[in-house]
Design a protein around this motif. Structure first.
Motif, PDB file in Angstrom:
ATOM      1  N   SER B 364      -8.425  -7.527   6.670  1.00 26.98           N
ATOM      2  CA  SER B 364      -8.172  -6.206   5.750  1.00 26.98           C
ATOM      3  C   SER B 364      -7.108  -6.740   4.551  1.00 26.98           C
ATOM      4  O   SER B 364      -6.528  -7.639   4.841  1.00 26.98           O
ATOM      5  CB  SER B 364      -7.353  -5.096   6.413  1.00 26.98           C
ATOM      6  N   ILE B 365      -7.336  -5.978   3.671  1.00 27.39           N
ATOM      7  CA  ILE B 365      -6.214  -6.212   2.516  1.00 27.39           C
ATOM      8  C   ILE B 365      -5.096  -5.532   2.609  1.00 27.39           C
ATOM      9  O   ILE B 365      -4.143  -5.671   1.896  1.00 27.39           O
ATOM     10  CB  ILE B 365      -6.831  -5.844   1.163  1.00 27.39           C
ATOM     11  N   GLN B 366      -5.298  -4.662   3.553  1.00 30.79           N
ATOM     12  CA  GLN B 366      -3.983  -4.008   3.948  1.00 30.79           C
ATOM     13  C   GLN B 366      -3.289  -4.371   4.908  1.00 30.79           C
ATOM     14  O   GLN B 366      -3.637  -5.189   5.734  1.00 30.79           O
ATOM     15  CB  GLN B 366      -4.403  -2.525   4.480  1.00 30.79           C
ATOM     16  N   CYS B 367      -1.768  -4.202   5.112  1.00 23.46           N
ATOM     17  CA  CYS B 367      -1.075  -4.360   6.298  1.00 23.46           C
ATOM     18  C   CYS B 367      -1.303  -3.465   7.436  1.00 23.46           C
ATOM     19  O   CYS B 367      -1.958  -3.209   8.274  1.00 23.46           O
ATOM     20  CB  CYS B 367       0.131  -4.899   5.871  1.00 23.46           C
ATOM     21  N   SER B 368      -0.416  -1.962   7.143  1.00 26.00           N
ATOM     22  CA  SER B 368      -0.364  -1.034   7.747  1.00 26.00           C
ATOM     23  C   SER B 368      -1.943  -0.240   7.491  1.00 26.00           C
ATOM     24  O   SER B 368      -2.170  -0.104   6.463  1.00 26.00           O
ATOM     25  CB  SER B 368       0.527  -0.087   7.719  1.00 26.00           C
TER      26      SER B 368
END
Lengths: 504, 504
Positions: B364-368
């Motif tokens: 993902s490009i997100q962390c959370s």
């Protein structure tokens, strides 16, 4: 194709009866009510109970068997669905538990939780005033206050799905400011754009640089001091190096509260360098930004008012619920909109009957967007600024207590004196305590934390993270966040590690 | 700094008492209970009630006065907070209302709503199995079924905060596949990368191209036919043009269900061209993907199994709640992970005691990241595949009914015969019905929809979108989604437009 069935006055199209709804709303409401009882009893009322397990751990293959994951042709009945809800809750990690210390979020905030329930029930998307009047005004109000806490007179901002995304926004915004043509023409044929950040920065910097087409090699990592803080003189050297290489420096990303060590870069000195070289200063305060709420601790971010943009996540220490992440921008010339707008005519019509400057959705890379500011607003309303300040002060005081305890106890060793609430330490089992600190010692110590982690997960007594970091072997990182946590939980943490690891 | 106060056995650090929690959990639980009652009565039980207003509309400045938005130093008391909850609900648009037709989402799904309440109460972040064991397995199971419905034997995927973000993921993934070096080196010095999409595509294509550093000028828009479908021969021509220009074509983004017209690009023919030229085929089926659930209507997406990636949002026609958006990828060589990974050692430790292939966060490009797949899973469990199919069939049947009614009624004129549930039409007030269709007619007609929109908003009777589009003056776009909607609501829609606009 349309058949009237006179006896029932029903309209049939393609075999589908179109009179009345197909949903049984009474059954649906009953399900919501029954499920809410389960949520209240199994999650919310147990959140403050230390006698509950943090998790009931099972390995993936076993958990798949315990859960009935399969989606079938026909639906499941009411009671079966409620049982599924219970199973989902039972086998999930209780991130609300007072002894969940594994991430940069924890605990339960009853007020943001209510805001989230309202959000889910109303199911809004925040892009135009006509669809989200309340939530757009709430976002505006929250951004305004956050901007005040940074110390800017004015500014702009937007809530995003994660601090990583906020960092990306900032990187793209700095690039747009540097060269607006890139929006249309792209990077092809341009000189190499280079940005600077510390070697302790969040991994989203690399993700952002590759996603935005800048490339991870063009992130120049600046050496940090022994506490994990960027060394300004090293930054100056790297900017000069980039210029000599013929590259185009455009951005410095400082960090206020690094992920592992909780270090704060010296913002004021970094701002001097940015000013001198005409570089955009972004501060990733996703974790450390909440210290701005405390008159006692906001000095950690001294100089932040000089930043061009700031990422700050109230879902971490301020417990607004995942996700609640603001990107704040000092510019007030509508840069965010110029950079991001695509002017979709089906959504952002200009001939509406109200002031369309409230249709802020075109500032976003998203189309549908959640009203994350609302969660933080509700908590702020409930606690007041002083209540938020108290949370920050308490977290830092608890961290201080834990540090002092670690210093007192045999077998515990601090990595470094912390600035914030990340407390990094080794547990040294008695078998290693008399060993010389050579390669064999470190190799053995490296294996201690993973074993203790496995044991605590299987026991369910607490959750705590560990990692190797920049040449240091595996150590624990304890993070204090939640106001549900007390001194007793800090004592428990150390006792429990000793209990789980003393035979190693 | 640490002071023991023996009489109370309290520990004081920096003036903060560290014993016991500072949160009053009983008061918090009471607030959640009382607020849940309000949510149940004011949102959920009213969702199916057509006698309620869709919105109580006020202009921004007035609404600011009606709402108490200010965040103060001290918190507000229990009753005042409950009043705020009621105000938030009162002035929000009821997107659950049977006559909310304004966006590509609508209605209430009781099962996904429960999943969302569970999510908010548990507050998980989906990146590692240790923190989100259940939600990672649920995501895996849901992705697997969605992949089957596309017609792939295997594949990979991830849920993202919006279809726009899914489209960005796909664009970056196609670029990585074309030239893996870009991840590290960036686009600087490379030939111009060019992608192709129809002129009816979603505006996220432009947003993605600028965000990713490709540039909006390098999005080549392909002409569509009169129904809004990409013309394959035009695509062929544009690919050849890009090659002649020395640019590097790498991607075709076809659309299955365009935002305004609901058009489906001819995927099979487009796939032929992609194969011939070695281009990645992404299908933006954010809106139209749900037709795959219907054996009757899945032919709209004929050829989708030949795509390399697909964006599909179950939060639209399948009502999973905002947001629920999958990017699905045919490749099964871990391309998603290779393209996106940053290998953060504090999160994705490799010496864990379980199979770390379940730690999917580095895709993902997100962390959370939120467990959005879970909402869809719960609805699928409750309705079964046949129940989801019934929703799709019903929406298309209602759309067909509405089209036939529009054809029958004086003063209503279809823009085009729809393929899907977007019904685009003009309402022509009687004063214009005998006018010649010249410039004056179109100019006057252009002003009709905004006025009717204003009137319906202020009355609160329904919400329906309008827009100008590709040279066509303002027209209404009715979208049918929710199973709460019936034939009576379609009749009401036309009656109400006539009522609100007949004097124009």
């Amino acid at each position: 194709m349309i058949t009237m069935v006179p006896s029932r006055n029903a309209v049939l199209v393609n075999g589908v009866i179109l009179n009345g709804p197909i949903t049984d709303s009474k059954a649906g409401e009953k399900f919501v009510e029954d499920a809410c009882k389960i949520i209240m009893e199994e999650v919310i009322q147990k959140a403050a109970d230390v006698t509950e397990k943090v998790c009931e751990w099972h390995p993936p293959e076993k958990l798949k068997k315990l859960l009935d994951l399969e989606m079938r042709d026909t639906g499941e009945p009411h009671q079966r669905l409620l049982q599924l809800c219970q199973d989902i809750i039972r086998y999930s990690v209780k991130t609300n538990h007072p002894r969940f210390f594994n991430q940069l979020y924890a605990g339960i905030d009853y007020y943001s939780l209510v805001a989230r329930f309202i959000t889910e029930a109303l199911n809004p998307s925040v892009y135009t005033y006509e669809v989200s009047p309340v939530f757009l005004l709430v976002e505006e109000a929250v951004l305004k206050r956050m901007i005040e806490f940074i110390g800017w007179k004015e500014g702009d901002g937007i809530f995003n799905p994660g601090g990583s995304v906020s960092n990306m926004y900032a990187m793209n915004l700095a690039r747009y400011k540097y060269c607006p043509d890139i929006k249309e023409k792209g990077l092809s044929g341009l000189p190499r754009l280079v940005l600077f950040t510390s070697e302790e920065c969040h991994y989203s910097m690399n993700k952002a640089a590759s996603f935005l087409g800048i490339g991870t090699q063009n992130v120049y990592f600046i050496t940090t001091d022994e506490r994990g803080k960027m060394i300004p003189e090293e930054l100056e050297k790297q900017v000069q190096r980039a210029r000599k290489e013929g590259a185009a420096p455009f951005l410095v990303c400082a960090t206020a509260g690094t992920t592992v060590l909780g270090a704060f870069d010296p913002l004021d000195k970094i701002a001097d360098i940015c000013e001198k070289h005409g570089l955009w200063l972004h501060v990733d305060a996703s974790w450390g930004g909440s210290a701005l709420m405390s008159r006692k601790h906001r000095k950690l971010l001294h100089g932040i008012h000089r930043a061009d943009s700031v990422a700050w996540n109230p879902h971490k220490m301020l417990m607004a619920g995942i996700q609640c992440c603001a990107l704040l921008v000092k510019d007030n010339s509508d840069l965010l909109k110029k950079c991001y707008s695509a002017k979709a005519s089906y959504l952002f019509q200009q001939d509406k009957f109200y002031d369309v400057s409230y249709d802020t959705g075109d500032k976003s890379i998203q189309c549908s967007r959640r009203p994350d500011a609302f969660k933080f607003w509700m908590t702020w309303k409930a606690l007041g600024t002083t209540g938020l300040e108290e949370r920050v002060n308490r977290a830092l005081a608890l961290a201080r207590y834990l540090v002092d305890e670690i210093k007192k106890r045999e077998g515990f060793q601090l990595l470094l004196e912390p600035e914030y609430t990340n407390i990094c330490f080794w547990y040294i089992p008695s078998s290693l305590r008399k060993m010389e600190e050579g390669p064999e010692f470190w190799e053995k110590l490296h294996q201690v934390a993973p074993v203790i982690k496995e044991r605590m997960m299987k026991k369910g007594s607490m959750m705590l993270g560990y990692q190797p970091h920049r040449g240091k072997v595996n150590f624990f990182r304890q993070v204090v966040i939640s106001p549900q946590v007390s001194r007793e939980d800090m004592d428990f943490l150390l006792d429990e590690i000793d209990l789980l690891g003393r035979d190693l």
